[in-house]
Structure formats: structure tokens, C-alpha cells
Design an enzyme around this catalytic site. Structure first.
Site, PDB file in Angstrom:
ATOM      1  N   GLU A 104       0.796  -1.230   0.000  1.00  0.00           N
ATOM      2  CA  GLU A 104       0.000   0.000   0.000  1.00  0.00           C
ATOM      3  C   GLU A 104       0.831   1.285   0.000  1.00  0.00           C
ATOM      4  OE1 GLU A 104      -2.606  -0.513   3.302  1.00  0.00           O
ATOM      5  OE2 GLU A 104      -1.017  -0.205   4.778  1.00  0.00           O
ATOM      6  N   CYS A 159     -14.412  16.985  27.229  1.00  0.00           N
ATOM      7  CA  CYS A 159     -15.447  16.677  26.233  1.00  0.00           C
ATOM      8  C   CYS A 159     -16.476  15.728  26.820  1.00  0.00           C
ATOM      9  CB  CYS A 159     -14.795  16.169  24.945  1.00  0.00           C
ATOM     10  SG  CYS A 159     -15.829  16.502  23.510  1.00  0.00           S
ATOM     11  N   HIS A 174     -11.075  20.361  23.752  1.00  0.00           N
ATOM     12  CA  HIS A 174      -9.932  19.469  24.016  1.00  0.00           C
ATOM     13  C   HIS A 174      -8.661  20.288  24.256  1.00  0.00           C
ATOM     14  CE1 HIS A 174     -11.769  15.590  22.675  1.00  0.00           C
ATOM     15  NE2 HIS A 174     -12.591  16.447  22.088  1.00  0.00           N
ATOM     16  N   GLU A 204      -6.002  19.316  25.419  1.00  0.00           N
ATOM     17  CA  GLU A 204      -4.797  18.488  25.184  1.00  0.00           C
ATOM     18  C   GLU A 204      -4.217  18.687  23.789  1.00  0.00           C
ATOM     19  OE1 GLU A 204      -7.872  17.398  25.363  1.00  0.00           O
ATOM     20  OE2 GLU A 204      -8.247  15.617  24.140  1.00  0.00           O
TER      21      GLU A 204
HETATM   22  N1  GLN Z   1     -19.599  11.787  22.341  1.00  0.00           N
HETATM   23  C1  GLN Z   1     -19.639  13.133  22.754  1.00  0.00           C
HETATM   24  C2  GLN Z   1     -20.176  14.055  21.677  1.00  0.00           C
HETATM   25  O1  GLN Z   1     -20.227  13.690  20.531  1.00  0.00           O
HETATM   26  C3  GLN Z   1     -18.272  13.596  23.219  1.00  0.00           C
HETATM   27  C4  GLN Z   1     -17.216  13.549  22.164  1.00  0.00           C
HETATM   28  C5  GLN Z   1     -15.819  13.630  22.706  1.00  0.00           C
HETATM   29  O2  GLN Z   1     -15.578  13.353  23.890  1.00  0.00           O
HETATM   30  N2  GLN Z   1     -14.852  13.955  21.866  1.00  0.00           N
HETATM   31  O3  GLN Z   1     -20.573  15.153  21.945  1.00  0.00           O
END
Ligand code: GLN
Length: 534
Positions: A152, A383, A510, A512
Site C-alpha cells: 500500500e 469533552c 480538548h 490536550e
Molecule cells: N460523544 C460526545 C459528543 O459527541 C463527546 C465527544 C468527545 O468526547 N470527543 O458530543
């Protein structure tokens, strides 16, 4: 930029040798000599992006500022270079084919048979040169995913051959291989490297530099042997020995003169020695901790630490800032039960509930949030981790028994986490995701996050569908959980805190993805600081 130089990093013998760290380390050294550098990853799979891949297969999905879902190596690129990447920095075979097939349907190749060579390879080269054409970069480093010899990755290697042919010494190929140590005979073995270079030569590519991953020092004799068998100058046979932290690799590569060798071969001025003061200061802090903290990382993919790469690295950065050695207790969310939560979470200085999708492991995450709230343990919910804290608060403080996210229970009486109206009815995966950087206004100066950021407006990256349901906001605030960060354009809640708690922060974004060696993320830094006092 016409003078842009292109460096390719290929891998041989096995996967997981650290091409991403090598590319990042070389880029760091070149950047520290005053060159502008970016790094790109070419992934040989057919998915358009890793957004739809299971983290068990491919580790974390890294999200860029412009909202691209990308390979986790881009996280390393950003953490080392302290510069953002974008969609153009990660290209997959799926994306290449999609683009060529779209052109074919549009009639761009009318009358022609569309083939791997030249059409696919032309598209690959276009994607590589695109970064150079922006006029921003002196050097573009392109990491080719997979291992030489894989079917690939052949079109990618062929594109490298063509670029070398077209651009001569403006293109350089670094091949990273493994020199295994046979304990039985006490020897380092070079045969796999010879074979892997041979495989590369069969495709018409002569590597310019060989980087040999090894657990033991590689002596001059072995280097001479490799140089002779692989047609590589002895100065360009470089060892990459195991180190205790990935952040040592740039210094190790500098000891081996990798940056000098590369610049000479590319015909670029060597300039001054790399300016690495800030980097070295970070390493001094990292290696001389005066305290220790144990952080529980609760998630459903903890068997594969790469699934939480950016969080783990953010904790390394934040730990160094606090002169604290951060130990992660990896906690599988499915292992936390009502009867054992105290035992599983006992003794932690702080708890993170990780991002995630889907129902699996939700109960354990909710128990972890409850434990942190009730025991005054610093809590960072990222999140889904924020959504979990919101659900837990609804069930156990607001007494809304079946409160839930409609992702987990579409029929809940109390959808405290829900889709926004305009998202409902869209079925295409990805079509409803909030991706990339959005602004967040910090609306309370009395919050942990204001204390951390010391700013009233920040931009953070998102990857989610569901949102806090503002219909419940008043109930939360009356009961002691406050929205302290809000999207100024949509009023969506970005940050929830419990002011009466030692340190309880849930973020819909996020953090991070934005933590780098030179810019550790303030939220992680403050979380560790408060965990230390725990
Ligand atoms: N599942 C949740 C949402 O879609 C949180 C997503 C996440 O933690 N990145 O809102």
C-alpha cells in the site's frame, strides 16, 4: 517557495520505530537553526481521515485548528515545533484517490486512462509540494506511513523517487530502521537494515541518511559495515538509541550531527548552532521533579495508551511546569462499579475523565465524576468527561433520575446533553461534528479557568456532536454548578465548574490538542498544581 527543500522519512524492518518522533526531532533542530519547517504525514490507508477509525487500531485522532481529524503524529509535530498544523499536513490514500476520482468524473482527464502512474503519483506530489508552494517553509518534512515493502505504500515511494529525479539535491531521503540486539550471542545485527535498504533500492530510491534504532551503542565498525552495504556515507549512518523521554531525541540527534549532515546534503547554510535554551530548560524541569502526583485517567481505551496520547503528553508538560513527576493510573471505565469505586479511585491526587463516543463505559465514568465531586478530588472532564460530570450532577444533585445525553439514551426525560436543533436529521457521520477551533469567553473571573488562563477570551479545539442543554442551566447554577465559559456566538456552554469544590472543571473542548513543550496548556498546569495540594 521555489527553493523549498523536501525531506522524506521512510521506515524499514518494523513499524512503530518512531518515524514521527524522528521527523519532529529533526524539524526541531532545523527550526532552532532559524529555518521555517513543517512536517506532513502521508498515511497509506483508504479511509479519508482517521476520524472514523477505532482508536484501538490507530490510537488517538488528533484535531487541528482548522478542524481536520488527523493522525496522532501531527500531535507530536505540534508539540515539538510549537506551531499549528492543518489539513494539508495529513494526507491519506483515501483522500488522494477521492481527489483523482472526482477529477475523472469532472472530465479533467478526458480521453485518458487514469492510472496509478502518473495520475495517483501526480496527486501525491501535488499534496507534498502544496505545503512548499505556500512560500512559508524553507523545508517540508514528509513522513511516509507504514513500512517499506508494504504494497500500500508503493505509490508514495514511487512519488519520492520521481521527486528526487525532478528536484535533485533539493530532496533528501532518511530511512529509519531497526538494528536488533541478539541477547544469546550479545550482538547487534545489521542484516534487516541491509534488506530493508535493498527493498527501497528496488523501488529506485537510494536513502541519503540511515537512522538506526537500537538498544545498545552502535560502534564504528558496525557503522562502516552499514555504510558500505547500503551506499550511505559513514557520517550519514546515525544511531538513535533508546532514551527515557521522547523529548531527549532532538538532543541525541544533534549529538549525531543529523542536522549538519542534512543541511550539507541539501546545500543549505549550516548557520549557528541550534538555539535550544527553552527546550533544555524544559528538560531540566522534567528530569528534576521535587514532587509526585498520581492522576487517574478514566477511559474505555486505556489498554492502548496511544488512544490518549495528547492527554498523556499534556500531563508530562504540566508536570514539568510544576516540577512534579506525574504518574498516570490508567483506569478502564468498565471496571468501575458502584461497589468498588472507592477502592479503584482511592489515593489519586486528581481524576481525568477522557473524551469518548458511545455508551460503553459510561456508568464507570459517571461514578468517577461522582467520586471526585463528593471527595473534593480535583477533576478535569474533557469533552465527554464534561458531559459525564453534567449528567452525574443532574442525577445525584438535581435529582433528575434518568438525566442523560441523548447520545446514550435518546428517550431520556431529561436530555441535559443534547444535539443542537440544527444538527437533528443529519445522518452523514462527520456532517454534524463541531470540529476545530472556536472562541470561548470566560464569563467569571472567580473561576479556576480564569485563574489558569488569566484571559477573558480563548480559542480551543473541538470534536463532538452533543452540547450542554441550556434549558437546564438555571437549575444547575442554583444548585452550585456554573457555566464559566461560553461560546460568544452561539451561547453554547464550553466550561462548567463547581465553585464550592477544590478544583472541578469540565471542558467541552480538548485542551490536550494545544499543549506543547514550550507552551504547556494552562488548564493542565493548574489541574496538576491543585492536584499536588491534594
Ligand atoms: N460523544 C460526545 C459528543 O459527541 C463527546 C465527544 C468527545 O468526547 N470527543 O458530543
Amino acid at each position: 517557495m521555489p527553493g523549498t527543500r523536501y525531506i522524506f522519512v521512510t521506515g524499514g524492518v518494523t513499524s512503530s520505530l518512531g518515524k514521527g518522533i524522528l521527523a519532529s526531532s529533526l524539524a526541531k533542530l532545523l527550526q532552532a537553526r532559524g529555518y521555517s519547517v513543517t512536517i506532513q504525514k502521508l498515511d497509506p490507508y483508504i479511509n479519508i481521515d482517521p476520524g472514523t477509525l477505532n482508536p484501538y487500531e490507530h490510537g488517538e485522532c488528533f484535531v487541528t485548528e482548522d478542524g481536520a481529524e488527523t493522525d496522532l503524529d501531527l500531535g507530536h509535530y505540534e508539540r515539538f515545533l510549537n506551531a499549528p498544523t492543518s489539513q494539508a499536513n495529513n494526507v491519506t490514500t483515501g483522500r488522494i484517490y477521492q481527489s483523482v476520482i472526482n477529477k475523472e468524473r469532472r472530465g479533467d482527464y478526458l480521453g485518458k486512462t487514469v492510472q496509478i502512474i502518473p495520475h495517483i503519483t501526480d496527486e501525491i506530489k501535488r499534496q507534498i509540494k502544496f505545503l512548499g508552494s505556500k512560500g512559508k517553509y524553507d523545508i517540508v518534512i514528509t513522513e511516509i506511513g507504514g513500512t517499506v515493502g508494504d504494497i500500500e505504500s508503493l505509490p508514495y515511494i514511487e512519488s519520492v523517487r520521481q521527486m528526487k529525479w525532478e528536484l535533485g539535491n533539493k530532496v533528501l531521503v532518511i530511512h529509519l530502521t531497526l538494528v536488533p540486539f541478539l541477547a544469546a550471542t550479545g550482538e547487534l545485527k545489521t542484516k534487516p537494515t541491509q534488506h530493508s535498504v535493498k527493498a527501497l533500492l528496488e523501488t529506485g530510491v537510494q536513502p541519503d541518511v540511515l537512522v538506526l534504532r537500537t538498544e545498545h551503542e552502535i560502534d564504528l565498525n558496525i557503522r562502516k559495515k552499514v555504510a558500505l552495504f547500503c551506499n550511505v556515507h559513514i557520517n550519514a549512518v546515525i544511531q538513535s538509541i533508546n532514551v527515557s523521554t521522547i523529548y531527549d531525541v532532538p538532543l541525541k540527534m544533534q549529538e549525531e550531527n543529523l542536522d549538519d549532515t542534512v543541511l550539507k546534503k541539501l546545500g543549505l547554510p549550516i548557520k549557528d548552532k541550534p538555539e535550544l535554551t527553552a527546550w533544555n530548560n524544559f528538560l531540566v524541569k522534567l528530569k528534576n521533579p521535587t514532587s509526585e502526583a498520581e492522576i487517574g485517567l478514566v477511559g474505555k481505551y486505556v489498554e492502548l495508551h496511544d488512544a490518549y496520547k495528547s492527554i498523556a503528553e499534556s500531563l508530562v508538560h504540566a508536570g514539568a511546569m510544576n516540577l512534579c513527576k506525574v504518574k498516570i493510573r490508567w483506569i478502564h471505565s468498565e471496571k468501575i462499579k458502584a461497589g468498588n469505586a472507592d477502592e479503584v479511585l482511592k489515593g489519586l491526587n486528581g481524576i481525568i475523565v477522557a473524551p469518548g463516543f458511545g455508551h460503553r463505559g459510561m456508568d464507570g465514568k459517571i461514578l468517577a465524576a461522582r467520586y471526585a465531586r463528593e471527595n473534593n478530588v480535583p477533576y478535569l472532564g474533557i469533552c465527554l468527561g464534561m458531559q459525564v460530570a453534567v449528567i452525574e450532577f443532574a442525577r445525584n444533585v438535581l435529582n433528575l433520575e434518568d438525566a442523560d445525553s441523548t447520545e446514550m439514551n435518546p428517550k431520556t426525560q431529561h436530555p441535559v446533553i443534547d444535539l443542537m436543533e440544527q444538527q437533528k436529521g443529519i445522518t452523514n457521520f462527520g456532517g454534524t461534528m463541531r470540529l476545530g477551533a472556536y472562541e470561548c469567553s470566560i464569563i467569571s473571573k472567580e473561576s479556576n479557568v480564569f485563574n489558569a488562563y488569566n484571559k477573558l477570551s480563548v480559542k480551543e479545539r473541538h470534536r463532538h456532536r452533543y452540547e450542554f442543554n441550556n434549558a437546564y442551566l438555571k437549575q444547575y447554577e442554583d444548585a452550585g454548578m456554573k457555566a464559566v465559559g461560553i461560546n460568544p456566538d452561539t451561547d453554547l456552554v464550553e466550561i462548567m465548574e463547581i465553585p464550592g469544590h477544590k478544583w472541578f472543571v469540565g471542558v467541552q473542548f480538548h485542551p490536550e490538542y494545544r499543549s506543547t513543550v514550550l507552551n504547556p496548556h494552562p488548564i493542565f498546569v493548574d489541574f496538576i498544581k491543585n492536584s499536588l495540594e491534594q
